[in-house]
Design an enzyme around this catalytic site. Structure first.
Site, PDB file in Angstrom:
ATOM      1  N   ALA A 113       0.796  -1.222   0.000  1.00 44.88           N
ATOM      2  CA  ALA A 113       0.000   0.000   0.000  1.00 44.88           C
ATOM      3  C   ALA A 113       0.830   1.275   0.000  1.00 44.88           C
ATOM      4  CB  ALA A 113      -0.936   0.014   1.206  1.00 44.88           C
ATOM      5  N   TYR A 114       2.117   1.204   0.245  1.00 44.48           N
ATOM      6  CA  TYR A 114       2.941   2.414   0.227  1.00 44.48           C
ATOM      7  C   TYR A 114       2.987   2.953  -1.202  1.00 44.48           C
ATOM      8  CZ  TYR A 114       4.728   0.992   4.843  1.00 44.48           C
ATOM      9  OH  TYR A 114       4.847   0.620   6.155  1.00 44.48           O
ATOM     10  N   GLY A 115       2.372   4.118  -1.399  1.00 43.84           N
ATOM     11  CA  GLY A 115       2.331   4.702  -2.726  1.00 43.84           C
ATOM     12  C   GLY A 115       1.569   3.864  -3.723  1.00 43.84           C
TER      13      GLY A 115
END
Length: 334
Positions: free
Chosen positions: A60-62
């Protein structure tokens, strides 16, 4: 660099973890301070030079951009076999039935997507980013076990939840002969110490290693009170996680650091590393020098008097990383 086993497993990791939430595409997700490949290059090179082999990211990071950047960095600056690569699953990546959560469908779909973005055949440590209250723990733990048995992950870990929830998941796996969690990625710093009451006793008993996130309290313990950075001015999640007026804690870190003649970050990390359950705090650098300070903290031995001075201003509070509102895709806590 020092190295240690992750919990009682045989996996050796560097005692500093490179947190990769800082890397990716600033136009994807909600983190405007994210560093693209070019700006992240000197940090990746510094990690390799320092011997920091434990790299942690999340799908989910970026919205996947961090995994893509990390995959390219491994191929460019080091070798896959030299890196202990960790990523996570849970937060929303799409609108379909496998786009979020910890159902069997989601885990199987998202692990393949992470492998593709990272450009690798396996993940060393595959972690659940949060507990999914809508999915039976039996379904989640069996799916994670099958991911390991398929060779797509070597170990599994968990992150921020109540101790009873972690115990339930761990016992479910043990009851069925499935793969158990090797690690717990939990929030722990001088500004958030509730894991001392909530989780650490269980981890010690079960032989599970802690890899704390935000050991510098989103940078607040690395600079004098009131001093701002580009990230702190735009990071709404950080304000949710640390709403308290903790100036006395920051002042104590500043005073101990001044007495030692070292940066504040070294003192705050050295305190976290004193806890015997802690294996490798996660440091999310945004410029060169951050990782060097973290590595230097390994050799800084605080006295009991200094530790007491740092701990004295703390007041009990809720473990803020467990249940925080999520505004949509990209709004992940760390």
């Amino acid at each position: 660099m020092e190295y240690t086993r992750l919990g009682t497993s045989g996996l050796k990791v560097s005692r500093v973890t490179l947190g990769c939430m800082s890397f990716g595409d600033p136009s994807r997700g909600n983190n405007q301070w994210t560093l693209d490949d070019e700006r992240a290059e000197p940090i990746f090179r510094e990690a390799v030079e320092l011997g920091i082999t434990f790299w942690d990211t999340a799908n989910a990071y970026g919205q996947g951009a961090s995994e893509e950047t990390v995959g390219r960095a491994i191929r460019k600056y080091t070798r896959r076999e030299d890196i202990v690569l960790a990523t996570k699953v849970f937060f929303k990546m799409g609108d379909g039935p496998g786009g979020a959560g910890l159902s069997r469908r989601a885990i199987m779909e998202q692990v393949d997507a992470s492998l593709a973005r990272l450009g690798t055949d396996y993940i060393d440590l595959y972690q659940i980013h949060r507990l999914d209250p809508e999915t039976p723990v039996e379904e989640t733990m069996e799916a994670l076990h099958d991911v390991v048995k398929a060779g797509k992950a070597r170990y599994i870990g968990a992150s921020s939840m109540w101790a009873w929830q972690f115990s339930k998941m761990q016992y479910t796996a043990r009851l069925h002969g499935w793969t158990e969690f090797t690690s717990m990625q939990n929030q722990y710093s001088l500004m958030q110490r509730e894991e001392e009451r909530e989780m650490f006793g269980l981890l010690a008993d079960q032989g599970v290693g802690s890899i704390p996130w935000s050991p510098l309290a989103k940078g607040r313990l690395a600079r004098p009170w009131g001093e701002q950075t580009a990230r702190s001015e735009t990071d709404a999640v950080a304000r949710q996680l640390m709403p308290h007026d903790d100036k006395p804690i920051v002042d104590a870190v500043q005073a101990v650091a001044a007495g030692r003649g070292v940066p504040m970050a070294q003192v705050a990390l050295a305190w976290v590393l004193r806890n015997p359950v802690v294996c490798a705090p996660i440091v999310g650098p945004t410029r060169t020098g951050h990782l060097a300070d973290a590595a230097a903290a390994l050799s800084l031995r605080l006295t009991d008097e200094e530790a007491q001075r740092l701990q004295a201003p703390y007041t009990p509070r809720m473990p803020s990383g467990i249940q925080i509102p999520v505004a949509g895709p990209g709004a992940v806590p760390r």
